[in-house]
Motif scaffolding. Sequence first.
Motif, short mmCIF file in Angstrom:
data_model
loop_
_atom_site.label_atom_id
_atom_site.label_comp_id
_atom_site.label_asym_id
_atom_site.label_seq_id
_atom_site.Cartn_x
_atom_site.Cartn_y
_atom_site.Cartn_z
N ASN A 181 83.39 53.78 109.00
CA ASN A 181 82.96 52.74 109.95
C ASN A 181 81.54 52.98 110.42
N ALA A 182 81.20 54.25 110.67
CA ALA A 182 79.83 54.57 111.08
C ALA A 182 78.84 54.24 109.96
N ALA A 183 79.21 54.53 108.71
CA ALA A 183 78.33 54.22 107.58
C ALA A 183 78.11 52.72 107.44
N ILE A 184 79.17 51.93 107.64
CA ILE A 184 79.02 50.47 107.55
C ILE A 184 78.12 49.95 108.67
N PHE A 185 78.33 50.45 109.88
CA PHE A 185 77.53 50.00 111.02
C PHE A 185 76.05 50.37 110.82
N ILE A 186 75.78 51.60 110.40
CA ILE A 186 74.40 52.03 110.17
C ILE A 186 73.76 51.23 109.04
N SER A 187 74.52 50.98 107.98
CA SER A 187 73.99 50.25 106.83
C SER A 187 73.57 48.84 107.21
N LEU A 188 74.45 48.14 107.92
CA LEU A 188 74.12 46.77 108.32
C LEU A 188 72.95 46.74 109.30
N THR A 189 72.91 47.73 110.20
CA THR A 189 71.77 47.81 111.13
C THR A 189 70.48 48.12 110.37
N ALA A 190 70.59 48.94 109.32
CA ALA A 190 69.41 49.28 108.51
C ALA A 190 68.89 48.08 107.75
N LEU A 191 69.72 47.09 107.52
CA LEU A 191 69.25 45.84 106.92
C LEU A 191 68.64 44.92 107.97
N ILE A 192 69.30 44.83 109.13
CA ILE A 192 68.87 43.87 110.14
C ILE A 192 67.57 44.28 110.82
N ALA A 193 67.47 45.55 111.22
CA ALA A 193 66.30 45.99 112.01
C ALA A 193 64.98 45.85 111.24
#
Length: 393
Positions: A181-193
């Motif tokens: 779950n942490a990897a998914i959250f970080i990955s999506l944030t790494a796309l958005i930011a």
Amino acid sequence: MTYLETQYFGFNRILLLALGLWPYEQSIFVRLQLILLYSILISFIIFQFTAFVTLKCSVQIVIEICSNAFFFIICILKYNAFSFNLNTVKHLLELLQHIHDELRDKDEVAIIENYWIIANRVNGILALLGLLACSSPLCLPYIVDTIYFTNESQSSPSLHITTEYFIDKERYSFFIRLHSNAAIFISLTALIAPGTMNIMYFIHVCGMFKIASYRIEQAMAKVNLETNKTKGRNMVHIGIIYAVDMHRKAMHMIQLLMSALNMSIFIFFMTAVISASLNLFRIFQEITSGCNIKKLILPSLFLTVIYVYLLLANIMAQQITDHNNDVFVTAYSVQWYEAPVHIQKLILFLLQRGTKHYYVILGGLFVACLEGFGTLITSSVSYFTFIYSTNRI
């Protein structure tokens, strides 16, 4: 950077700080934060590929693992591209502040601020979509279990991401789910930011092109050879020079950004197309083989995120091309024939530069535009068709 940071870049600053990518905050703590986030992403990708060690390899297993892993790879590519170009990010922010400070005409200030408002609205919509995307993998399995498995014991609904940690999965299930779950959250944030920050840059460049067009119009509106011949010529001449200078600065900004991210974005696009093809195949396979709803969550999410990201990137590039063309359309449309000969020569110079359209080109091969987005979609569908046809043989 105080004014722009507080007025227009507050949202971007929060997202980049969460990833340790804000260029004005690079302390030892931020470096440790960056290492931690990198470690979570890289380790999660590794633990997906280690599943090949214990599982019997088949085409189905390979596609399932690669479709998930490739999505996280494109996220880390985006994260990596931004983290290794923080000096460029900082330099561009300083250029934005410098250009804003140079504006004296209230109409020009209104133009650039209007574009910033548009950029913040787009980023706000993307933030809501990103929040929805981050919460979907966490909530949808429970919702699906509630709807379709009310008579079964489903104590720990989970996503279908094949991994191998070489530990007891039942005993350490909480930590495994926490890691995924942490990897998914970080990955999506790494796309958005980084994506929202690039949108701010691109839309600001569009505003600069708009100001260049405005300056050409205002300069030619001052042509009045009858009342004050010498003064009129000088004002027109200065106005055209200011317009060309703003156009030059806009081109410099976009070239500076693309030179820093060019190759990484090109690799990102190609990897995204492969990931989209694999996830498209998984979706089609699940639908045709019985449609396990929970197994459709991740590939559908990944495919949607990839297509939306590619669409927005190509729309931004198309806006750069259109606004750049508008500058030369404005130069052609004004009453240049009423200006003195030396002013007409300046206009002719602008028109000659406008005969060749400017495009955002990635890796020297791919032209980013709406037509390019169609090419990417066609490519992903073609790869999906190839995988499907070879899998049936």
